[in-house]
Design a protein around this motif. Structure first.
Motif, short mmCIF file in Angstrom:
data_model
loop_
_atom_site.label_atom_id
_atom_site.label_comp_id
_atom_site.label_asym_id
_atom_site.label_seq_id
_atom_site.Cartn_x
_atom_site.Cartn_y
_atom_site.Cartn_z
N UNK A 214 0.85 -1.19 0.00
CA UNK A 214 0.00 0.00 0.00
C UNK A 214 0.87 1.23 0.00
N UNK A 215 0.74 2.08 -1.00
CA UNK A 215 1.60 3.24 -1.18
C UNK A 215 0.97 4.53 -0.66
N UNK A 216 0.01 4.41 0.22
CA UNK A 216 -0.66 5.59 0.75
C UNK A 216 -0.01 6.11 2.02
N UNK A 217 -0.44 7.28 2.46
CA UNK A 217 0.05 7.89 3.69
C UNK A 217 -0.64 7.29 4.90
N UNK A 218 -0.25 7.74 6.10
CA UNK A 218 -0.91 7.26 7.33
C UNK A 218 -2.38 7.63 7.33
N UNK A 219 -2.70 8.82 6.82
CA UNK A 219 -4.10 9.24 6.75
C UNK A 219 -4.90 8.35 5.82
N UNK A 220 -4.26 7.98 4.70
CA UNK A 220 -4.94 7.09 3.75
C UNK A 220 -5.08 5.68 4.30
N UNK A 221 -4.10 5.26 5.13
CA UNK A 221 -4.23 3.98 5.84
C UNK A 221 -5.46 3.99 6.72
N UNK A 222 -5.60 5.07 7.53
CA UNK A 222 -6.73 5.18 8.45
C UNK A 222 -8.05 5.19 7.69
N UNK A 223 -8.05 5.87 6.55
CA UNK A 223 -9.27 5.93 5.74
C UNK A 223 -9.61 4.55 5.19
N UNK A 224 -8.60 3.81 4.76
CA UNK A 224 -8.82 2.46 4.25
C UNK A 224 -9.43 1.57 5.32
N UNK A 225 -8.90 1.61 6.51
CA UNK A 225 -9.44 0.81 7.61
C UNK A 225 -10.89 1.19 7.89
N UNK A 226 -11.15 2.50 7.91
CA UNK A 226 -12.51 2.97 8.16
C UNK A 226 -13.48 2.48 7.10
N UNK A 227 -13.03 2.48 5.84
CA UNK A 227 -13.89 2.02 4.75
C UNK A 227 -14.18 0.53 4.84
N UNK A 228 -13.15 -0.25 5.22
CA UNK A 228 -13.36 -1.69 5.39
C UNK A 228 -14.38 -1.98 6.48
N UNK A 229 -14.18 -1.35 7.62
CA UNK A 229 -15.08 -1.57 8.76
C UNK A 229 -16.48 -1.05 8.44
N UNK A 230 -16.53 0.10 7.77
CA UNK A 230 -17.83 0.70 7.43
C UNK A 230 -18.65 -0.13 6.47
N UNK A 231 -17.97 -0.96 5.67
CA UNK A 231 -18.68 -1.80 4.71
C UNK A 231 -19.08 -3.15 5.31
N UNK A 232 -18.82 -3.34 6.59
CA UNK A 232 -19.23 -4.57 7.25
C UNK A 232 -18.14 -5.62 7.36
N UNK A 233 -16.92 -5.32 6.89
CA UNK A 233 -15.81 -6.27 7.02
C UNK A 233 -15.33 -6.25 8.48
N UNK A 234 -15.20 -7.45 9.08
CA UNK A 234 -14.71 -7.54 10.45
C UNK A 234 -13.19 -7.71 10.42
N UNK A 235 -12.48 -6.72 10.93
CA UNK A 235 -11.02 -6.70 10.90
C UNK A 235 -10.49 -6.92 12.32
N UNK A 236 -9.67 -7.96 12.50
CA UNK A 236 -9.11 -8.22 13.84
C UNK A 236 -7.74 -7.59 14.03
#
Length: 311
Positions: free
Chosen positions: A264-286
């Motif tokens: 993943x070639x994104x910044x820390x902010x883009x990392x946080x956004x990616x995690x938020x999008x995964x969780x927001x779509x119903x993906x359970x991330x441990x």
């Protein structure tokens, strides 16, 4: 405190330093990193007045280091990678000899030398002959010698070279104490993990040029963004894989059971956004972790050199 501009050094047709630029602030503990032949020792010898530059400029606290040699010598303490000691002298006699060069003699010299030996944890070895000391003790004795004239800048070329782990630990403690006392220190070493632990700033040199300089934290934060993301999925793996494939910052993706490894070639902010999008779509991330790098990996990546530098 140290400003180097366009420094170069030729050995015949070999260019050891290629218009090197480097600034070191007062009070820094600067770690000089590079493979054999990169130009570390050449830079240190020129900075210490022991080697003539082919061209460029060096200023140390406003003093022209390439021309004002006497003023420079009063400001620096230099410890070479191959040190010389007088084996037939006692440790205190060795120190008093160097103190006499600076005009200190008698009880005043003895008292001052004992203070310096105490600083490097050798006061109890004052009456021991130098040839009876361990390599680590001799290294610290040489460091004490460099402090006789109370220099503002210490230039130490591989001070922990050849030492066992305990002796390296002791040397590291001494250097930290000197830094806490306000000394500016330039130290070269191949033991990159130890430089990362104690230095305020790291500079990576290769082929006579400075490739990268900054605090260890800054360097790692810049370069760790290219380290893989490790994502463990409890539920919704297929959906997560599809979302990652559609993300423009994802360069590569591998799947191993419930573990996704993502380039993943994104910044820390883009990392946080990616995690938020995964969780927001119903993906359970441990777990969602950027794999940590280390100074050795940074060195290899920056220089493209396959030489192993850690001890």
């Amino acid at each position: 405190m140290v400003e180097i501009k366009g420094l170069y050094k030729n050995y015949g047709n070999f260019l050891a330093l290629n218009h090197l630029n480097l600034n070191i602030e007062k009070g820094e503990l600067f770690g000089f990193v590079g493979p054999n032949g990169a130009g570390k020792t050449t830079t240190m010898k020129i900075l210490s007045g022991l080697l003539k530059a082919s061209g460029g400029e060096i200023s140390v606290n406003g003093v022209d280091a390439l021309r004002q040699h006497e003023a420079l010598k009063a400001m620096i303490g230099y410890m070479p990678d191959f040190f010389g000691v007088y084996d037939n002298l006692k440790a205190i006699e060795y120190m008093e000899f160097y103190a006499s060069i600076y005009g200190l003699r008698g009880k005043e010299a003895t008292s001052y030398c004992m203070e310096l030996m105490d600083l490097v944890h050798l006061a109890d070895k004052a009456q021991f002959y130098v040839d009876s000391l361990s390599r680590g003790m001799k290294q610290r004795l040489c460091l004490a010698r460099c402090l006789v004239h109370n220099p503002e800048l210490l230039i130490l070329d591989e001070p922990a070279s050849g030492l066992d782990p305990r002796a390296r630990f002791e040397m590291k403690g001494v250097l930290r104490n000197l830094h806490d006392m306000g000394k500016t220190i330039i130290i070269s070493s191949h033991i990159l993990s130890e430089l990362a632990e104690m230095c305020t700033t790291i500079g990576i040199i290769d082929r006579g040029q400075m490739l990268l300089k900054g605090s260890v934290q800054d360097i790692m934060s810049q370069l760790n963004t290219s380290n893989p993301l490790s994502i463990r999925i409890v539920h919704g793996k297929e959906q997560a894989v599809q979302m990652l494939k559609e993300n423009p910052a994802v360069v590569d993706l591998s799947v191993d059971g419930d573990q996704l490894v993502v380039s993943f070639r994104g910044s820390e902010e883009e990392e946080a956004k990616l995690l938020s999008e995964l969780v927001g779509s119903g993906v359970l991330v441990s777990s969602f972790v950027r794999e940590a790098g280390n100074l050795e990996e940074v060195f290899m990546r920056v220089t493209g050199n396959k030489e192993v530098l850690s001890a």
